[in-house]
Design a protein around this motif. Structure first.
Motif, PDB file in Angstrom:
ATOM      1  N   PRO A  67     -48.477 -40.471  11.066  1.00 60.14           N
ATOM      2  CA  PRO A  67     -48.545 -41.545  12.064  1.00 60.14           C
ATOM      3  C   PRO A  67     -48.606 -42.911  11.362  1.00 60.14           C
ATOM      4  O   PRO A  67     -48.882 -42.972  10.165  1.00 60.14           O
ATOM      5  CB  PRO A  67     -49.860 -41.254  12.786  1.00 60.14           C
ATOM      6  N   PRO A  68     -48.391 -43.978  12.105  1.00 58.53           N
ATOM      7  CA  PRO A  68     -48.455 -45.315  11.496  1.00 58.53           C
ATOM      8  C   PRO A  68     -49.894 -45.810  11.366  1.00 58.53           C
ATOM      9  O   PRO A  68     -50.289 -46.792  12.018  1.00 58.53           O
ATOM     10  CB  PRO A  68     -47.638 -46.177  12.462  1.00 58.53           C
ATOM     11  N   SER A  69     -50.679 -45.150  10.552  1.00 59.63           N
ATOM     12  CA  SER A  69     -52.055 -45.588  10.307  1.00 59.63           C
ATOM     13  C   SER A  69     -52.508 -44.939   9.012  1.00 59.63           C
ATOM     14  O   SER A  69     -51.854 -44.038   8.504  1.00 59.63           O
ATOM     15  CB  SER A  69     -52.970 -45.141  11.442  1.00 59.63           C
ATOM     16  N   GLY A 104     -39.039 -45.950   9.932  1.00 57.58           N
ATOM     17  CA  GLY A 104     -38.096 -44.845   9.701  1.00 57.58           C
ATOM     18  C   GLY A 104     -38.737 -43.593   9.121  1.00 57.58           C
ATOM     19  O   GLY A 104     -38.037 -42.737   8.590  1.00 57.58           O
ATOM     20  N   LYS A 105     -40.046 -43.451   9.262  1.00 59.29           N
ATOM     21  CA  LYS A 105     -40.719 -42.240   8.744  1.00 59.29           C
ATOM     22  C   LYS A 105     -40.172 -40.993   9.429  1.00 59.29           C
ATOM     23  O   LYS A 105     -39.717 -40.054   8.781  1.00 59.29           O
ATOM     24  CB  LYS A 105     -42.243 -42.301   9.001  1.00 59.29           C
ATOM     25  N   THR A 106     -40.244 -40.997  10.755  1.00 58.55           N
ATOM     26  CA  THR A 106     -39.844 -39.816  11.507  1.00 58.55           C
ATOM     27  C   THR A 106     -38.350 -39.543  11.345  1.00 58.55           C
ATOM     28  O   THR A 106     -37.933 -38.400  11.111  1.00 58.55           O
ATOM     29  CB  THR A 106     -40.182 -40.022  13.000  1.00 58.55           C
ATOM     30  N   THR A 107     -37.553 -40.585  11.464  1.00 60.71           N
ATOM     31  CA  THR A 107     -36.105 -40.433  11.327  1.00 60.71           C
ATOM     32  C   THR A 107     -35.780 -39.829   9.966  1.00 60.71           C
ATOM     33  O   THR A 107     -34.925 -38.949   9.842  1.00 60.71           O
ATOM     34  CB  THR A 107     -35.427 -41.815  11.490  1.00 60.71           C
ATOM     35  N   VAL A 159     -28.988 -45.889   0.169  1.00 64.21           N
ATOM     36  CA  VAL A 159     -29.686 -46.765   1.107  1.00 64.21           C
ATOM     37  C   VAL A 159     -29.249 -46.345   2.514  1.00 64.21           C
ATOM     38  O   VAL A 159     -28.060 -46.101   2.753  1.00 64.21           O
ATOM     39  CB  VAL A 159     -29.287 -48.241   0.846  1.00 64.21           C
ATOM     40  N   ILE A 160     -30.221 -46.217   3.415  1.00 58.05           N
ATOM     41  CA  ILE A 160     -29.870 -45.803   4.783  1.00 58.05           C
ATOM     42  C   ILE A 160     -29.495 -47.043   5.602  1.00 58.05           C
ATOM     43  O   ILE A 160     -30.317 -47.949   5.767  1.00 58.05           O
ATOM     44  CB  ILE A 160     -31.055 -45.083   5.471  1.00 58.05           C
ATOM     45  N   PRO A 161     -28.280 -47.100   6.095  1.00 55.61           N
ATOM     46  CA  PRO A 161     -27.882 -48.291   6.867  1.00 55.61           C
ATOM     47  C   PRO A 161     -28.443 -48.259   8.284  1.00 55.61           C
ATOM     48  O   PRO A 161     -28.799 -47.188   8.794  1.00 55.61           O
ATOM     49  CB  PRO A 161     -26.353 -48.170   6.903  1.00 55.61           C
ATOM     50  N   ARG A 162     -28.530 -49.410   8.898  1.00 52.53           N
ATOM     51  CA  ARG A 162     -28.844 -49.439  10.328  1.00 52.53           C
ATOM     52  C   ARG A 162     -27.634 -48.858  11.059  1.00 52.53           C
ATOM     53  O   ARG A 162     -26.499 -49.238  10.770  1.00 52.53           O
ATOM     54  CB  ARG A 162     -29.094 -50.895  10.747  1.00 52.53           C
ATOM     55  N   SER A 163     -27.875 -47.916  11.935  1.00 53.04           N
ATOM     56  CA  SER A 163     -26.754 -47.250  12.599  1.00 53.04           C
ATOM     57  C   SER A 163     -27.181 -46.820  13.997  1.00 53.04           C
ATOM     58  O   SER A 163     -28.213 -46.162  14.183  1.00 53.04           O
ATOM     59  CB  SER A 163     -26.332 -46.030  11.763  1.00 53.04           C
TER      60      SER A 163
HETATM   61  N1  LIG Z   1     -31.063 -46.158  10.205  1.00 51.16           N
HETATM   62  C1  LIG Z   1     -31.401 -46.491  11.441  1.00 51.16           C
HETATM   63  N2  LIG Z   1     -30.546 -47.187  12.209  1.00 51.16           N
HETATM   64  C2  LIG Z   1     -30.881 -47.531  13.485  1.00 51.16           C
HETATM   65  N3  LIG Z   1     -32.039 -47.243  14.067  1.00 51.16           N
HETATM   66  C3  LIG Z   1     -32.925 -46.551  13.348  1.00 51.16           C
HETATM   67  C4  LIG Z   1     -32.662 -46.142  11.999  1.00 51.16           C
HETATM   68  N4  LIG Z   1     -33.752 -45.484  11.534  1.00 51.16           N
HETATM   69  C5  LIG Z   1     -34.635 -45.467  12.544  1.00 51.16           C
HETATM   70  N5  LIG Z   1     -34.149 -46.108  13.635  1.00 51.16           N
HETATM   71  C6  LIG Z   1     -34.819 -46.318  14.911  1.00 51.16           C
HETATM   72  O1  LIG Z   1     -35.934 -47.165  14.678  1.00 51.16           O
HETATM   73  C7  LIG Z   1     -37.063 -46.752  15.443  1.00 51.16           C
HETATM   74  C8  LIG Z   1     -38.215 -46.426  14.492  1.00 51.16           C
HETATM   75  O2  LIG Z   1     -37.822 -45.339  13.658  1.00 51.16           O
HETATM   76  P1  LIG Z   1     -38.842 -44.134  13.398  1.00 51.16           P
HETATM   77  O3  LIG Z   1     -39.405 -43.630  14.676  1.00 51.16           O
HETATM   78  O4  LIG Z   1     -38.164 -43.174  12.507  1.00 51.16           O
HETATM   79  O5  LIG Z   1     -39.944 -44.915  12.585  1.00 51.16           O
HETATM   80  P2  LIG Z   1     -41.429 -44.442  12.274  1.00 51.16           P
HETATM   81  O6  LIG Z   1     -41.811 -45.104  11.000  1.00 51.16           O
HETATM   82  O7  LIG Z   1     -41.529 -42.972  12.336  1.00 51.16           O
HETATM   83  O8  LIG Z   1     -42.214 -45.069  13.508  1.00 51.16           O
HETATM   84  P3  LIG Z   1     -43.761 -44.791  13.859  1.00 51.16           P
HETATM   85  O9  LIG Z   1     -44.523 -45.589  12.874  1.00 51.16           O
HETATM   86  O10 LIG Z   1     -43.905 -45.280  15.273  1.00 51.16           O
HETATM   87  O11 LIG Z   1     -44.002 -43.323  13.718  1.00 51.16           O
HETATM   88  C9  LIG Z   1     -36.599 -45.561  16.249  1.00 51.16           C
HETATM   89  O12 LIG Z   1     -36.219 -45.998  17.521  1.00 51.16           O
HETATM   90  C10 LIG Z   1     -35.402 -45.029  15.486  1.00 51.16           C
HETATM   91  O13 LIG Z   1     -34.486 -44.364  16.313  1.00 51.16           O
END
Ligand SMILES: Nc1ncnc2c1ncn2[C@@H]1O[C@H](COP(=O)(O)OP(=O)(O)OP(=O)(O)O)[C@@H](O)[C@H]1O
Ligand SMILES: [Mg+2]
Length: 315
Positions: free
Chosen positions: A186-188, A72-75, A271-275
């Protein structure tokens, strides 16, 4: 319940707390969660007055990092930025991931031919020339990433001051025009993430509420400590954010409890719910704030952004 699943203790057993963390103030008294939720729900629907949140005295540079993928970094970067911008702050999102997901989610063009953060890091193109305004938001800009950035991990190795290229680029940007810079990593834990840590004042770590999300967290904290001791003494972990919380599972609440018991007040109350709406929004080139403002995900991100703004103001 806490005693029978020592998830965080195991993941973090060899990491010292004192060096990296600072306490954040608790929410002000008399501000109940239900009253807040009602207020936010009205605000995002455009009913009721939209308050401006406190803006920091000087620009806060926040790196959003966790080398675990898909937590969820990007989100979080995109939706926190949107929430802050909707409440009067001027925000720059720096997409530092060759996947370019933050650029996509903000509707910013990032074909390979686009001038991007890559050109700023490797060729010293001013960030101002690379930043693009995000449609539908006043005061929200994004520096896009293109796939070219994948090569930067290697190209940076031979450059002078390879760990501080992003810091240099940000220092050259007139930060008096900005309240927040959010850097999506990025994820690294490679040179791009190191650049983000060197450029930042704060680290925000999103933690997905499931067991594997905790693995590798110790390594991230160690890297933060390394950067603190050698390259950026002012860096601190300011915020931990619990993401993709599924209230139906016992594991999610165990992980949340243990993260809170370890990191205490650093963890946002929200807390961010799964949505589903959160995951749909990027395919429309939008944050969930504009895609479905009344959804649980939008409300939670708005509340998290508010906490971030008020906690920063209280420090
Ligand atoms: N609260 C949420 N509910 C449902 N899906 C979510 C939620 N947060 C993120 N996602 C989904 O989960 C996936 C991963 O989220 P995101 O891309 O934000 O993670 P990230 O840590 O940036 O990933 P990466 O490491 O690949 O950059 C995406 O498909 C995103 O749409
Ligand atoms: Mg990402």
């Amino acid at each position: 319940m806490q005693g029978d699943a020592p998830l965080v203790r195991r993941a973090l057993s060899d990491v010292s707390r004192e060096t990296t963390v600072v306490a954040a103030p608790r929410r002000e008294r008399g501000d109940t969660p239900i009253a807040r939720a009602a207020e936010v729900a009205l605000e995002v629907r455009g009913v009721g007055s939209k308050k401006s949140w406190p803006r920091p005295e000087r620009c806060r540079v926040v790196t959003i990092a966790n080398q675990k993928g898909g937590v969820g970094k990007t989100t979080s970067a995109v939706n926190l930025a949107a929430g802050l911008a909707m409440h009067g702050s001027r925000v720059l999102v720096v997409d530092l991931d060759p996947q370019g997901n933050a650029s996509t989610a903000l509707g910013i063009e990032h074909r390979q031919s686009v001038t991007s953060v890559y050109n700023a890091l490797v060729e010293d193109v001013p960030l101002r020339d690379v930043a693009t305004s995000v449609e539908g938001f006043e005061g929200l800009h994004c520096v896009p990433a293109t796939i070219e950035l994948a090569g930067a991990e290697i190209e940076l190795v031979s450059l002078v001051a390879r760990e501080s290229r992003l810091k240099r680029a940000l220092d050259a940007y007139d930060q008096t025009e900005l309240d927040y810079i959010l850097i999506d990593c990025p994820p690294s834990l490679g040179l791009l993430t190191v650049n983000a840590l060197v450029a930042a004042d704060e680290v925000l770590i999103p933690i997905q509420c499931e067991y594997y999300a905790l693995e590798g967290l110790g390594q991230l904290l160690k890297n933060v400590e390394l950067v603190q001791s050698h390259l950026n003494p002012g860096l601190r972990i300011s915020t931990i954010m619990l993401t993709m919380y599924d209230g139906r599972t016992r594991l999610a609440s165990q992980v949340a409890d243990e993260v809170r018991s370890h990191f205490d007040t650093l963890v946002l109350d929200t807390v961010i719910p799964r949505s589903v709406r959160v995951s749909e929004a990027p395919s429309y080139g939008q944050s969930v704030m504009t895609y479905d403002p009344g959804s649980t995900g939008a409300l939670a991100y708005m509340e998290a952004a508010r906490e971030m703004a008020y906690r920063g103001a209280a420090q």
